[in-house]
Design a protein around this motif. Structure first.
Motif, mmCIF file in Angstrom:
data_model
loop_
_atom_site.group_PDB
_atom_site.id
_atom_site.type_symbol
_atom_site.label_atom_id
_atom_site.label_comp_id
_atom_site.label_asym_id
_atom_site.label_seq_id
_atom_site.Cartn_x
_atom_site.Cartn_y
_atom_site.Cartn_z
ATOM 1 N N ALA A 250 -5.531 13.474 0.619
ATOM 2 C CA ALA A 250 -5.676 13.702 -0.814
ATOM 3 C C ALA A 250 -4.867 14.907 -1.294
ATOM 4 O O ALA A 250 -4.934 15.272 -2.460
ATOM 5 N N THR B 151 -1.971 0.589 3.066
ATOM 6 C CA THR B 151 -2.183 1.936 2.523
ATOM 7 C C THR B 151 -3.471 1.971 1.721
ATOM 8 O O THR B 151 -3.623 1.214 0.758
ATOM 9 N N LEU B 152 -4.387 2.837 2.125
ATOM 10 C CA LEU B 152 -5.661 2.942 1.419
ATOM 11 C C LEU B 152 -5.665 4.079 0.413
ATOM 12 O O LEU B 152 -6.423 4.051 -0.557
ATOM 13 N N GLN B 153 -4.854 5.081 0.678
ATOM 14 C CA GLN B 153 -4.933 6.268 -0.185
ATOM 15 C C GLN B 153 -3.604 6.998 -0.189
ATOM 16 O O GLN B 153 -2.948 7.142 0.838
ATOM 17 N N ASP B 156 -5.019 11.239 -4.764
ATOM 18 C CA ASP B 156 -6.374 10.834 -5.163
ATOM 19 C C ASP B 156 -6.449 9.372 -5.600
ATOM 20 O O ASP B 156 -7.498 8.940 -6.078
ATOM 21 N N GLN B 158 -7.113 5.977 -4.418
ATOM 22 C CA GLN B 158 -7.594 5.425 -3.157
ATOM 23 C C GLN B 158 -8.457 4.191 -3.301
ATOM 24 O O GLN B 158 -9.138 3.977 -4.291
ATOM 25 N N ARG B 160 -11.495 2.368 -1.147
ATOM 26 C CA ARG B 160 -12.434 2.624 -0.059
ATOM 27 C C ARG B 160 -12.754 1.303 0.608
ATOM 28 O O ARG B 160 -13.479 0.474 0.050
ATOM 29 N N CYS B 177 -0.874 -2.040 -0.333
ATOM 30 C CA CYS B 177 -2.154 -1.517 -0.825
ATOM 31 C C CYS B 177 -2.994 -2.703 -1.274
ATOM 32 O O CYS B 177 -2.534 -3.535 -2.062
ATOM 33 N N CYS B 202 -1.614 10.784 2.738
ATOM 34 C CA CYS B 202 -2.035 9.393 2.572
ATOM 35 C C CYS B 202 -3.020 8.998 3.664
ATOM 36 O O CYS B 202 -3.157 9.678 4.678
ATOM 37 N N LYS B 203 -3.708 7.919 3.407
ATOM 38 C CA LYS B 203 -4.568 7.329 4.431
ATOM 39 C C LYS B 203 -4.170 5.866 4.613
ATOM 40 O O LYS B 203 -4.027 5.131 3.645
ATOM 41 N N ASN B 287 -8.924 3.645 10.361
ATOM 42 C CA ASN B 287 -8.096 4.336 9.368
ATOM 43 C C ASN B 287 -7.489 5.594 9.977
ATOM 44 O O ASN B 287 -8.070 6.200 10.878
#
Lengths: 349, 349, 349, 349
Positions: A250, B151-153, B156, B158, B160, B177, B202-203, B287
């Motif tokens: 983040a 890509t999840l995040q 900010d 994101q 879940r 995503c 990133c997550k 993740n």
């Protein structure tokens, strides 16, 4: 199941099941000349039992590798006999699959259904880790390397240790929680779980102080990768992060880039003491998230081994939360990572 | 630096630096008889380059292990020559330490200050991982095992993914995503970073479908531990979680215990396809959190190699975010974990 | 001393000293579902004791890995307690270096002078090898793989097993010597040694029948290299050869090239069942030469630990020749090589 | 075929086939700061080619791990391109099995019949061993450790180096034979083989001087076991012995026990510099027996790949004896053993 050895140079092989005759291990590659402080090991084993409903004396039988309490360089082998094993408590498990337990996976893998209390998948397996880790910690302490684990979160009671806080008083309460008011909230949550027969997850933090720069072997043997593998090998672990951790996803580079001070340390150590997978000489910070103990003191719907629906009535003796018992286990696995990387570094210097 | 081999049975050893002559690897233990699909490898290499400012053809030279495009069982060795290496871009780095880079740690460890573009610590090192991983993926796909990262995040923005969502359309946008509106927010964040010369973390999530039950070797070779070690060995990784992940710390057992259905699958798969460190046969979900690229297009205060304060003026060619480039790297490391554990399982059956 | 693990997939870690509390081992990677035949292990342990002056019951304590006598896939750990340890017999060794013993080398390596009966360098260490090897042999016998060691030479009484002879009656005499008249000469030599307080060397042969083609992993894991390393790890081993062996140096290609028969076997198997480091499916033949037991029942000139000349007066209990005691040890190490390579082959098929 | 890595700390992975594009290797764990002397490597490569009928320039391409000719600590990767590969010479081998060659075993193991000149089983594979070994030798020479191989026997022309002789002039003739008159007899035997189209076996000796006490890791990682495994991994090796070697089987303890002198060295070093598997600090002596090159320049009866009788007409380019070409290979494998054990010892000190 050739996965029971940890480390390359300081190599620990563990064995034993929750309700078998004994658990133990062999340390191969322990430097000679280390005076083993049994009192320290016993203290860590006691922490590992804290709050446990099963009562075990956890006395260590040494088989080899010691002469007058000093390591000789030959394999250091030890066992802890199970005294309070109660296979009969688990008889019904011969028929019912416990939710979120490893029985089904073990059965599929080995073709054997060991109905006795989780067998190798039980938390009791960590006894050998703590003994081996305590010996590693003694070696490290002589070199001024100190490892301390603490509880950051239980349920929604949490401390966010980023940026890092003063942890010096963490050891003062039962959970080693660095904030007294969060500790009290944790106590409440556990009490509530006891009442409802429920269990709860937790997050444990750990700091390693005094590590020299240079530990870790890029690219696959990065210290961060080794710590992650070590921590995720602990039974209930579900997540690992170090330095800025999950928060990094983040963040902007301008926020969490580590600015150097003129003594080569950094202003904030967002890197958590590891850069490019190699220790920088700054304190190493990491966290591990653990799931709730899967055995509830509530009736749970499940299936039997043939797939028929059934109700699992909880018996046996089970804990509500893996913390604070898991703290010495986290410290021990960290010690095994650090000693192994430290001996490796010596080889190349 | 004996940390460049990954795996026990399907063993990959990689080599090469960002601005040296070539990068590459040796796969020792690749089963014979695999038809290597170069087009698939090329496609994964292209994904690994996506958006990169450095332009490399990434052509693979094969040295051994292939006869008419089929693996022979002997070591499969390959190299990718660097064509767009520009050591001169990095001359100033001979004097200035870059914040959150590995230069200082490398220098302390090896006593050598390789000023050329990050050397072994550069993201370019992942070329060899992707080639080896793509070969593993081809073997796995033949056995109906499929791996997909998404890509999840980013910052900010994101998604879940817990409980898990339908990921079938994730591949449709540039970041893979799974939610179109989050994808758009991600684009905005990257655009903003381009404008300000900033970077962002990133997550990345990953799912592995079709894995049989039984992979992973307790207790230290748990599949979760192997995946964690594999993922945390990727350059910028700061955190790893699987199944309920970090969320588990905040959860009660009654909430995230996995209830069995009569076909031995579970209602929610909170375990993420791994129980007791062994695959259950359900989809594996994990993740990985990555930090922002540490090189900003902003002036940054730092020190020179003697400890004097200085200002680092950004030059060179750098990316804003490690995603989506990192997606095939995550897939590749997952493939290396799975193929190694799968071959291991075959040994014991 | 991280050298106490043997094997990659069927991994055996041993521990224990001659006059410490116990010796034992951990087998990590033992396939599940093997019924352990304790009578067979006991028989091999008895052979390992044959003629020994030290009397040990060699009872095995199992710690883990078994459920109702069947392996579960978890680590199989065991110990044998020393009952007839007599550290006091060895008190003088605190001061005098024994010729051709390992004391000096151990002292230089570990900085510890373990005066008790050879410690880890004692032949008693092979107890753990025989237990682990016997379990491997049971697995192999189920697959029709049979291993048989025999005595080819004691002093100048020798059988030359090249080209190979019929060994079916070798087991009939105490030394498993395949020629009755040589056996009698061997007996004479041993009797003479008993009378003079001397000791004598020997050469042991071994055949492995029923091995499938394909075992061994070129180029460093050749089956011949693994067997050589395994055999030379036995305490008193001084030489290893397979197939034509040392004789090959004196031979012409036209003499010892293996001519194929139309069923793909060869006329003479000069290769000893291994070609290019890989088993061919023909019988595997190898020999190991052992030095005489270094402890004589004669006074021997030596030095004390400070370098002063001294006379070592023999006490303690010592054997005259390592054969036939070493036969089950050779068989066990061969079994550990073969099972490991066999499981490895299964992984790749 | 996961057997292509040698060593634990100084880890060498090799690749390449006789008639493929290139051979090479990766050294992972090479200490940083070693200045690589290419002239020395070239000299060893030339020795490895001596008398070879195939002409290869053996130029080394370095891919990584070097900065200005000095090792950086990252993996040292290199390749040697094949220039004189002639797959067409070997076309008939697509159909006929060559006696005492590895083709059949490879085919059974991998299910692939690589008809090109022996593939991975060719002596050409040793190029990578010599390059890696030469780098190890440079490191060792800096520590005053010197390794020298010499020819003891070709056919029935032999020197018996036990007790050990003065080897200082061994390097003066083409075979590094320590006795001039035996050298001349060896020449005669080779000449005769050239005339008859036959080949002949040999025995190579090797001495390692300057090794400190303490190398080797009991019990399975004994220095003698490691040397044996290393030597027996060389293509044509059939036997290994150290110190008294095979002769020990015929000896009495009173004859070959090593008597200590007051400086802790021994009168005769019958132990060959290794006691209990650990180096004693005295010179290490070992010998390796090699079989004759299996390809004759004579017609040989054999079978085709379907089992039909056939006559193999020799073509291609083949050597008469593996010595003296094999001498730098023996030295290189010895160097890899010693450097690995030396770095390991440093870790524990």
């Amino acid at each position: 199941m050739s996965g029971n050895t940890f480390g390359n140079i300081f190599r620990v092989t563990t064995f034993g099941e929750s309700h078998g005759p004994a658990l133990g291990g062999v340390i191969d590659g322990c430097p000679s000349g280390i005076k083993v402080d049994e009192a320290f090991i016993r203290q860590q084993l006691l922490r590992r039992q804290k709050g446990s409903k099963r009562k075990e004396p956890d006395e260590i039988t040494w088989f080899s590798g010691l002469l007058d309490g000093v390591t000789t360089g030959t394999p250091l082998a030890f066992a802890v006999y199970n005294k309070d094993a109660r296979p009969s408590d688990y008889r019904q498990e011969e028929f019912l699959l416990k939710p979120s337990h490893a029985h089904y996976a073990y059965k599929e893998k080995y073709g054997v259904f060991d109905y006795c209390g989780g067998g190798r998948a039980s938390g009791r397996e960590t006894v050998a880790r703590v003994i081996a880790g305590s010996i590693a910690m003694q070696y490290l302490m002589k070199q001024n390397i100190f490892i301390q684990a603490y509880t950051l979160q239980i349920g929604d009671a949490q401390v966010r240790n980023f940026p890092y806080m003063d942890l010096s008083s963490a050891a003062e309460n039962a959970f080693c929680c660095p904030q007294e008011e969060v500790y009290k909230a944790m106590q409440q949550i556990l009490l509530q779980c006891e009442n409802t027969g429920d269990t709860v997850g937790c997050k444990v933090g750990c700091v390693i102080k005094g590590v020299p720069a240079g530990l870790g072997e890029p690219v696959f043997g990065k210290l961060s990768a080794r710590l992650a593998g070590a921590m995720m090998s602990i039974g209930a672990a579900k997540g690992f992060e170090y330095g800025a951790g999950m928060h990094a996803a983040a963040s902007y580079g301008s926020q969490i880039n580590d600015q150097y001070k003129t003594d080569f340390s950094t202003k904030h150590n967002f890197s958590g003491g590891i850069s490019g997978g190699i220790s920088t000489g700054e304190d190493i910070y990491f966290n591990v998230a653990f799931k709730p103990v899967p055995t509830l003191m509530q009736d749970m719907p499940t299936i039997d081994i043939k797939g028929n629906p059934a109700i699992l009535k909880a018996t046996g003796r089970h804990d509500v939360c893996i913390s604070p018992k898991v703290l010495p286990v986290v410290e021990s696995m960290a010690a095994l990572c650090i000693i192994d990387s430290l001996l490796e570094l010596k080889a190349y210097k």
